[in-house]
Motif scaffolding. Structure first.
Motif, short mmCIF file in Angstrom:
data_model
loop_
_atom_site.label_atom_id
_atom_site.label_comp_id
_atom_site.label_asym_id
_atom_site.label_seq_id
_atom_site.Cartn_x
_atom_site.Cartn_y
_atom_site.Cartn_z
N PRO A 299 -20.58 40.29 14.57
CA PRO A 299 -21.55 40.95 13.69
C PRO A 299 -22.86 41.31 14.38
CG PRO A 299 -20.57 39.05 12.60
CD PRO A 299 -20.11 39.01 14.03
N ASP A 300 -23.34 40.46 15.30
CA ASP A 300 -24.61 40.79 15.94
C ASP A 300 -24.48 42.00 16.85
OD1 ASP A 300 -22.96 39.42 17.67
OD2 ASP A 300 -24.57 38.27 18.62
N ILE A 301 -23.30 42.18 17.48
CA ILE A 301 -23.09 43.38 18.30
C ILE A 301 -22.97 44.61 17.42
CG2 ILE A 301 -21.48 44.52 19.88
CD1 ILE A 301 -20.92 41.86 21.15
N VAL A 302 -22.24 44.48 16.32
CA VAL A 302 -22.13 45.59 15.38
C VAL A 302 -23.51 45.97 14.86
CG1 VAL A 302 -21.16 46.34 13.18
CG2 VAL A 302 -19.79 44.93 14.71
N GLU A 303 -24.30 44.97 14.49
CA GLU A 303 -25.64 45.24 13.96
C GLU A 303 -26.51 45.92 15.00
OE1 GLU A 303 -29.37 42.81 11.88
OE2 GLU A 303 -27.60 41.74 12.61
N ALA A 304 -26.48 45.41 16.25
CA ALA A 304 -27.29 46.00 17.32
C ALA A 304 -26.90 47.45 17.58
CB ALA A 304 -27.15 45.18 18.59
N GLU A 305 -25.59 47.74 17.48
CA GLU A 305 -25.14 49.10 17.75
C GLU A 305 -25.58 50.05 16.64
OE1 GLU A 305 -21.12 51.26 19.46
OE2 GLU A 305 -21.19 49.09 19.15
N TYR A 306 -25.51 49.60 15.40
CA TYR A 306 -25.96 50.46 14.31
C TYR A 306 -27.47 50.60 14.29
CZ TYR A 306 -21.41 51.07 12.12
OH TYR A 306 -20.12 51.44 11.86
N GLU A 307 -28.18 49.56 14.69
CA GLU A 307 -29.63 49.70 14.80
C GLU A 307 -29.99 50.73 15.87
OE1 GLU A 307 -31.13 45.81 15.56
OE2 GLU A 307 -31.22 45.26 13.43
N LEU A 308 -29.23 50.72 16.97
CA LEU A 308 -29.45 51.72 18.01
C LEU A 308 -29.18 53.12 17.47
CD1 LEU A 308 -30.12 52.39 20.91
CD2 LEU A 308 -27.78 51.86 21.54
N ALA A 309 -28.17 53.24 16.62
CA ALA A 309 -27.90 54.54 16.00
C ALA A 309 -29.07 54.98 15.13
CB ALA A 309 -26.62 54.45 15.17
N SER A 310 -29.67 54.04 14.41
CA SER A 310 -30.82 54.40 13.56
C SER A 310 -32.01 54.84 14.42
CB SER A 310 -31.20 53.22 12.66
OG SER A 310 -31.82 52.18 13.41
N TYR A 311 -32.19 54.19 15.60
CA TYR A 311 -33.29 54.60 16.48
C TYR A 311 -33.05 56.01 17.02
CZ TYR A 311 -34.29 49.58 16.45
OH TYR A 311 -34.57 48.31 16.09
N ALA A 312 -31.79 56.32 17.35
CA ALA A 312 -31.48 57.66 17.83
C ALA A 312 -31.74 58.69 16.74
CB ALA A 312 -30.02 57.73 18.28
#
Length: 481
Positions: A299-312
């Protein structure tokens, strides 16, 4: 007095043409190869979704704890999932994120408003060079207003994409909360069974030590042993008894910890947990080569990846602030001096206003916002990489620890077997007067210590196994190996 000017023929066509040329120029600017696009292309994955095979599953889907073979643990985790306040809070955050996504998507649609009222106004007649009588007007009005920002450059789409990524990150946070909760309940349950097992070991030793005390007393009364033997036997006996209150306190506090994780009061689960029960099965087949793809469902990797998507997406929004905005405003309604004339033919009013707005200068605030958004995205990239590296370390440590505790447990089993033989032999020799009582005392203390070590090692093995499940974001399936 109002002067009316008639718009020249083709005015609307010329306005729309000018708007089109401005939008075309803005589009050319947006499509340019700037550093923001290069950063997205070079450093950020082109998509943020996973293959179906590697989607994150929350504990209620994979039920990894069933492999421990303890129905009571199953019921405790089910109760915790239902009642734990942190899970409830995480669930409400998902609802909030979903509503924020719906609010962002609402930008695709026009905004409509209804207004109605009555107006009475008086205008001065003494404002001009010639004084005139004041005029008074009063009228009723009823109308419908519309405002619509047309998403020509995808600004609204970018905002919706950002909110969708944040929504998915919130779902991953919920999954992380679930994994952590289930692991913590299982670990606390293991700790409880460890304390209870040590209590049971102490009870058995107290019974055995009491018999040895009586043997030394009988030999002392018969003149075959000194009072020193009696006092040494009693010291061992009383020291074991002295450990009972501490063990009882540990059992009590552990039950309280489990109650907190379950979101209930201790009295609600006392009857379930007070009876002593053996430790769950701690020996399970763990794949030696866990594939790296399993880490992607953490979950923490999934969360970090989606947070990166929000930053993009936020960077895309900041870039689109340089572009113009095309909006369409309009209204339709009626106005009349008398309410009865509101719906007459001559009372109809309407307007339509296509509007193109483009900020030319803003003190470099947009450029600063874009630079900040780019830095935030780069921070997100580093955070994602660090999360992945941490996950690899945690899985490797969990596998190593689990394997080490199993090897330690095998050795301790042999030690306990030999310690029990040593106690039996030393006691037999003492009864026959062939060995001093010191050997019996040493054998008693060693057996108690090593039996407790076996219980502790069994608990450590279970805790390491649970930590491995947690490190992988849940359970595994043979098909994943």
């Amino acid at each position: 007095m109002y002067l009316l000017f008639r718009k020249p023929a083709g005015y609307l066509r010329h306005t729309l043409l000018a708007a089109f040329l401005a939008l075309y120029a803005a589009a050319a600017y947006a499509g340019g190869n700037n550093t923001g696009e290069a950063a997205l292309t070079d450093s950020v994955p082109s998509h943020w979704t996973y293959d179906e095979h590697f989607n994150q599953s929350i504990p209620t889907d994979d039920n990894w704890w069933h492999q421990l073979g303890d129905p009571l643990l199953d019921s405790l985790i089910a109760r915790g999932i239902e009642n734990n306040p942190n899970v409830v809070i995480a669930g409400k955050r998902i609802v909030m994120a979903k509503e924020a996504l719906n609010a962002a998507r609402a930008g695709y649609y026009p905004s409509l408003g209804l207004q109605g009222g009555w107006t009475k106004a008086r205008s001065s007649g003494a404002l001009g060079n010639v004084s005139m009588p004041a005029t008074t007007t009063d009228y009723f009005s009823l109308g419908l207003n519309m405002s619509w920002e047309i998403d020509v450059f995808g600004k609204i789409s970018a905002k919706a994409s950002q909110q969708k990524a944040l929504y998915n990150a919130t779902r991953a946070e919920y999954a992380a909360t679930m994994v952590t909760l289930c692991a913590n309940i299982a670990k606390a349950y293991v700790n409880l069974r460890v304390w209870q097992a040590e209590w049971q070991v102490a009870v058995e030793h107290i019974a055995s030590q009491e018999k040895i005390v009586k043997i030394t007393e009988a030999r002392h009364e018969a003149g075959l042993a000194s009072m020193l033997d009696v006092t040494q036997a009693r010291i061992v006996y009383y020291s074991t008894q002295a450990s009972m209150p501490t063990l009882r306190s540990s059992i009590r506090t552990t039950i309280n910890s489990i109650a907190l994780l379950l979101g209930v009061y201790p009295r609600d689960i006392n009857d379930l947990l007070e009876p002593t029960s053996p430790l769950p099965d701690h020996r399970q087949i763990v794949p030696v080569g866990v594939p790296a793809e399993l880490l992607r469902r953490r979950p923490d990797i999934v969360e970090a990846e989606y947070e990166l998507a929000s930053y993009a997406a936020a960077l895309g929004i900041a870039k689109r602030d340089f572009l113009p905005t095309l909006s369409l405003n309009g209204s339709i309604g009626t106005g009349a001096h008398s309410a009865g004339d509101l719906f007459s033919r001559n009372s109809l009013t309407y307007s339509i206003e296509p509007t193109l707005t483009w900020t030319i200068f803003d003190g470099m605030s947009r450029r600063a916002n874009m630079a900040s958004a780019r830095q935030q995205m780069e921070i997100g990239i580093e955070s994602y990489n660090n999360t992945v590296m941490t996950a690899v370390e945690e899985v490797d440590n969990a596998i190593t620890t689990y394997a080490g505790t199993l090897r330690n447990l095998d050795i301790l089993d042999d030690v306990v077997t030999q310690s029990r033989k040593s106690l039996d032999l030393s006691l037999d020799l003492y009864k026959r007067g062939l060995s001093p009582f010191n050997n019996v005392v040493t054998a008693q203390m060693n057996l108690l210590e090593y039996q407790n070590s076996v219980v502790t090692a069994s608990g450590n093995a279970l805790t390491a196994l649970i930590t491995l499940y947690e490190a992988l974001g849940g359970g595994w399936d043979a098909a994943d190996m």
